[in-house]
Motif scaffolding. Structure first.
Motif, short mmCIF file in Angstrom:
data_model
loop_
_atom_site.label_atom_id
_atom_site.label_comp_id
_atom_site.label_asym_id
_atom_site.label_seq_id
_atom_site.Cartn_x
_atom_site.Cartn_y
_atom_site.Cartn_z
N UNK B 72 50.79 66.03 71.64
CA UNK B 72 50.37 64.74 71.06
C UNK B 72 50.40 63.72 72.30
N UNK B 73 49.76 62.86 72.08
CA UNK B 73 49.67 62.05 73.56
C UNK B 73 49.04 60.90 72.81
N UNK B 74 49.29 59.49 73.73
CA UNK B 74 48.81 58.18 73.15
C UNK B 74 47.33 58.33 73.12
N UNK B 75 46.94 58.08 71.74
CA UNK B 75 45.49 58.04 71.75
C UNK B 75 44.98 59.30 70.97
N UNK B 76 45.75 60.36 70.85
CA UNK B 76 45.11 61.62 70.43
C UNK B 76 46.07 62.69 70.40
N UNK B 77 45.35 63.85 70.35
CA UNK B 77 46.33 65.26 70.22
C UNK B 77 45.30 66.21 70.45
N UNK B 78 45.79 67.46 70.87
CA UNK B 78 45.03 68.58 70.94
C UNK B 78 43.84 68.92 70.04
N UNK B 79 44.36 68.86 68.78
CA UNK B 79 43.28 69.44 67.66
C UNK B 79 42.20 68.14 67.60
N UNK B 80 42.52 66.88 67.75
CA UNK B 80 41.54 66.03 67.42
C UNK B 80 40.48 66.28 68.78
N UNK B 81 41.08 66.30 69.86
CA UNK B 81 40.45 66.42 71.03
C UNK B 81 39.54 67.71 71.01
N UNK B 82 39.94 68.48 70.40
CA UNK B 82 39.25 70.14 70.30
C UNK B 82 37.92 69.62 69.52
N UNK B 83 37.98 68.96 68.24
CA UNK B 83 36.78 68.52 67.86
C UNK B 83 35.79 67.60 68.63
N UNK B 84 36.60 66.52 69.46
CA UNK B 84 35.90 65.58 70.09
C UNK B 84 35.07 66.34 71.21
N UNK B 85 35.69 66.97 71.91
CA UNK B 85 35.19 67.86 73.09
C UNK B 85 34.15 68.65 72.68
N UNK B 86 33.96 69.37 71.73
CA UNK B 86 32.87 70.28 71.27
C UNK B 86 31.87 69.51 70.65
N UNK B 87 32.15 68.51 69.74
CA UNK B 87 30.98 67.75 69.37
C UNK B 87 30.36 67.08 70.61
#
Lengths: 343, 343
Positions: B72-87
């Motif tokens: 978990x980090x400011x502005x996001x987390x690993x799970x949201x990022x895993x969606x964003x990155x692949x999208x």
């Protein structure tokens, strides 16, 4: 949906190894957490691969991560298995596997030469299965934060045959067939991991099943449902299918093939071969009238030579095993972890 | 192909963190090992997503594993990022993202409540990006053999617009545009990881870019190539595109937007913002004549409000940065590891 954690935190404050074992806790985690949050009609079918409609084409899409230990074992390795497992998940919905992705999570310090061995094995397995690796990713984690290598393969296939292959297609009276003998993968892994010196070396059955499945479909045999028997073994696969179908499945213990070395190892280790993992075996359900033709066709293929009929779909519920002594017992998901990190 | 390991074992007997950093060693590993073994025309394009022809449909398919720390980090987390990155990888080839898979590798002992927070975040990110999670997998590894949670997402999208979006489409004179300011993700992660108390909290730019990209394509703007700026930052993305296109790219340092807090943090930490990771920014290449129209369109979208033109494609080779002082320097891949486990 409530925002509070759907897994009872008093009982399970932390993730246990058994949450990945394929048994009751895995089922609970998937049902209560992943399906509750991500739920959509495709995911809720909980089939081996998602079946998608895309502008008139019917596609299959699936993913699996592989964390098996040891990385190299009799009859296979993590990389070939990562190809086989994903190819098999596509085959189980009747799809022709076409494209794979390969994503590696490497641990800092992993020997480069071992990585190369795995890459070559993956190449050979993909060639044998007739799939192309078209997308990839490499990540490295700090030493002590991984375990050599984890591999994720996702796969895309195309559904060329009409009709749906799914637990919901089962009908009372359908025959239950099994493509070969049980337990080789689990016992091979356990033997390699624990340094058990069984007299007869047991090799994993890890293999790509798409060729055999496409043979059956190509011959026009009407398959109601299939499932490959991975973690959790035959018993867990049948329990899942029985639940999803709303019907009962009765199998005969005497008809379930288990080779002598696996049977012996299971006896020594106190394991039930019905729950031991396989990586190249599947159960399939066909109408009674086509059972003999399906068996005959399967036995022509190297991966189906020992195919057997093991049971029948009934009107009840759950999975019932009739023992050699004629005693019936109900099979359920396993509670704990039989063999961690088997796939 | 030789069966001996193609990475020089005297220099690199073991995998280093830098092999996952996105710089020179990652490039070498991909080229010499993965492409050498798995090579096929689709994979060799080395685009963000594979573009596949399937019975008249054009599909995109991509995979990424996420190992970022902290989770978990400011502005996001690993799970949201895993969606964003692949999208975003799907969007970068011009595809409409449709379906994702989600595969979790959990470490025994990981708090169940943290897993639930991640699952909810993933659900929200998928909804926002308009994609369905249709396939999943859960594995658990022993305590000390993982690091809390790793997530793989693979994605399938459909290419609805004609024409190919790829580095090979670049032409001399094309304009180079950038969708927003640089370096927020890298600095947010580093700040959270190292407990650096910068005066101004810097949030990750992690975001799904498909909406913005489909706006541009829907407006009929001819996009030659796009790339999202993840590990390795803008500089590495441009180096890769220049190499694949066989053309040169010249950018103006003064035109590259970096916000004051990120610039300040980079100065303190000795980092070059051109190499710092982003998760919601992309570079795109359009014909000179459409550059203004593209910028105007981008700025209407919340994720493109600060879009700028930063350079031009030339007939040379490599990437040249013209500094504020008018001095030109050549940008190359970074040799070591700038920020490990940034994504």
């Amino acid at each position: 949906m409530s925002l509070s954690c759907p897994i009872p935190l008093n009982d399970y404050p932390n993730v246990l190894l058994a949450h990945g074992g394929g048994g009751r806790l895995t089922h609970q985690l998937i049902q209560k957490m992943f399906l509750a949050a991500f739920g959509n009609p495709t995911l809720e079918l909980q089939h081996d691969a998602a079946q998608l409609e895309l502008k008139g084409n019917r596609l299959a899409f699936t993913t699996d991560s592989y964390v098996v230990r040891p990385l190299f074992f009799p009859g296979g390795d993590i990389a070939a298995m990562a190809v086989h497992g994903t190819v098999n998940d596509l085959a189980m919905v009747g799809a022709r596997p076409l494209y794979l992705s390969a994503a590696f999570i490497l641990e800092e310090g992993f020997p480069m030469e071992s990585l190369w061995r795995l890459v070559l094995s993956m190449r050979d397995a993909a060639r044998e299965a007739g799939v192309q690796i078209v997308a990839g990713d490499t990540k490295v984690v700090n030493k002590g934060k991984g375990d050599g290598v984890f591999i994720n393969t996702s796969g895309v296939g195309i559904l060329e045959y009409p009709g749906r292959i799914a637990p919901q297609e089962l009908r009372t009276g359908d025959a239950v067939l099994l493509s070969g003998d049980l337990g080789r993968h689990g016992i091979a892994i356990l033997s390699a991991r624990e340094g058990l010196g069984f007299e007869t070396a047991i090799e994993s059955d890890s293999a790509p099943l798409a060729g055999l499945v496409l043979d059956l479909l190509g011959a026009g045999l009407p398959i109601r449902c299939m499932r490959d028997l991975t973690r959790g073994g035959l018993a867990t696969a049948l329990v899942e299918i029985a639940e999803a179908s709303g019907l009962g499945i009765a199998i005969e213990e005497a008809a379930v093939p288990v080779c002598e070395p696996v049977r012996g190892a299971c006896e020594i280790l106190g394991l039930d071969p019905l729950y031991v993992a396989n990586e190249g075996r599947f159960a399939l359900f066909v109408p009674e009238a086509q059972a003999e033709a399906a068996l005959e066709r399967m036995r022509r293929h190297p991966l189906g030579r020992e195919a057997f009929r093991i049971g029948t779909v009934g009107s009840g519920s759950g999975v019932t095993l009739k023992s050699r002594m004629g005693v019936a017992r109900v099979l359920d998901r396993i509670s704990g972890e039989q063999l961690p990190r088997i796939c």
